[in-house]
Design an enzyme around this catalytic site. Structure first.
Site, short mmCIF file in Angstrom:
data_model
loop_
_atom_site.label_atom_id
_atom_site.label_comp_id
_atom_site.label_asym_id
_atom_site.label_seq_id
_atom_site.Cartn_x
_atom_site.Cartn_y
_atom_site.Cartn_z
N LYS A 1 8.45 47.87 8.22
CA LYS A 1 7.24 47.09 7.93
C LYS A 1 6.85 47.33 6.49
O LYS A 1 6.52 48.45 6.10
CB LYS A 1 6.10 47.48 8.87
CG LYS A 1 4.82 46.68 8.64
CD LYS A 1 3.74 47.11 9.62
CE LYS A 1 2.45 46.35 9.41
NZ LYS A 1 1.39 46.77 10.35
N LYS B 1 9.30 43.28 9.32
CA LYS B 1 8.05 42.55 9.05
C LYS B 1 7.69 42.73 7.58
O LYS B 1 7.68 43.87 7.11
CB LYS B 1 6.94 43.10 9.95
CG LYS B 1 5.60 42.39 9.79
CD LYS B 1 4.54 43.01 10.70
CE LYS B 1 3.21 42.31 10.51
NZ LYS B 1 2.14 42.90 11.34
#
Length: 333
Positions: free
Chosen positions: A202, A256
């Protein structure tokens, strides 16, 4: 590829592009409704559908409306829904205790969906930012995010979600060691079948802004998240993080944001072969919707093309706010 095509004109690569039926026959990657996870935002109240200005077409919904959304998802064939709470600011605190309250929004919505739509797969978010007065994913002391103390809270949050009926725990916090701690906690409390989809790679991205509006974290956030989310310039670190989280017990891993990091998706899938997901985040959604609403692009085509890109990069599935629209489009004859 080891094979080289014959020389022109024996090889005319356009032959296999000449009609829709032929293109369908030779297509290498296909998007299906089974690839979709629908992120939704839940808030207090009853009968509430509150538009989110920075995410056209997306709403915060009360639990009863979230149940209706889950029924819609099931009718469309969408296999999973992911819950994100918009917490009343009065319930936010430094100790984030609302995160593991059995009756918090996320847990109430989980139980309601489980009762009304029992076959729907429910994914829940594990991080402290929706419950924190600082807007951070972990505890803050003297401006520093505390890793180990945060993990203890994340385990309590994950266990409360598992007890409420969550099928997939999604730790999005990026604290070191939290996957192993959560997996141990789940095993020790009889929740061995609950899955973990780790937000393993992420990035500290500029594409999260509309999401923070949606969960009410924008105004509370002090500073940024670059000490625990990944530097956008790093690739090998992402692979190390994925390897670690798989070793600690993650069943699935996520990259992400999505579109700016398709290279990471491909490398993760190629190297590990584990179930690999990407999150087409709020900023990606908002860009496509904004351009479409201004008539600058064909929104439907851009939506489908963007999601096919995830499949081409090796993703097994995508979290996307477009899920219902995609499912409806795929269902058309």
């Amino acid at each position: 590829m080891s094979h080289s095509p014959a020389a022109f004109p024996a090889a005319r690569l356009r032959r296999t592009r000449q009609s829709p039926s032929v293109r369908n026959l030779v297509r290498e990657h296909t998007l299906t409704v089974d690839d979709l996870i629908w992120p939704v935002f839940v808030r207090d109240g009853e009968g509430v559908e509150e538009p989110i200005a920075s995410m056209p077409g997306v709403m915060r919904q009360s639990v009863d409306k979230i149940v209706e959304a889950a029924r819609e998802a099931a009718d469309l064939g969408i296999p999973a829904i992911c819950l994100f709470p918009y917490t009343d600011p009065a319930l936010k605190s430094e100790d984030c205790a609302e995160a593991w309250n059995p009756d918090n929004l996320s847990n109430r919505a989980t139980r309601a969906i489980r009762s009304a739509v029992p076959d729907m797969t429910i994914m829940t978010d594990v991080a402290l930012d929706p419950y924190s007065s600082s807007g951070h994913d972990g505890f803050v002391q003297d401006g520093k995010i505390l890793n180990d103390e945060t993990i203890e809270a994340l385990v309590k949050q994950a266990l409360s979600q598992a007890e409420a009926g969550s099928d997939i725990i999604g730790p999005s916090d990026m604290m070191d060691g939290r996957i192993g701690a959560i997996r141990t906690g789940l095993e020790n409390t009889g929740h061995s079948d609950v899955m973990i989809m780790s937000y393993a790679a992420k990035y500290a991205s500029a594409f999260y802004g509309p999401f923070r509006d949606a969960v009410g974290a924008s105004g509370a956030l002090k500073g940024d998240k670059s000490t625990y989310q990944m530097d956008p310039g790093n690739t090998r670190e992402a692979l190390r993080l994925v390897a670690r989280d798989l070793d600690e017990g993650a069943d699935m891993v996520m990259v992400k944001p999505g579109m700016p990091y398709l290279d990471i998706c491909k490398q993760v899938k190629d190297k590990f072969g584990a179930p690999t997901f990407a999150y087409q985040v709020s900023g990606e959604y908002a860009m496509i919707m904004g351009a479409a609403q201004n008539g600058w692009i064909d929104g439907d085509k851009a939506m489908m093309e963007s999601l096919l890109g995830f499949k081409r990069a090796g993703c097994d599935g995508i979290l996307t706010y477009f899920a219902p629209a995609v499912a409806r489009r795929l269902a058309k004859p």
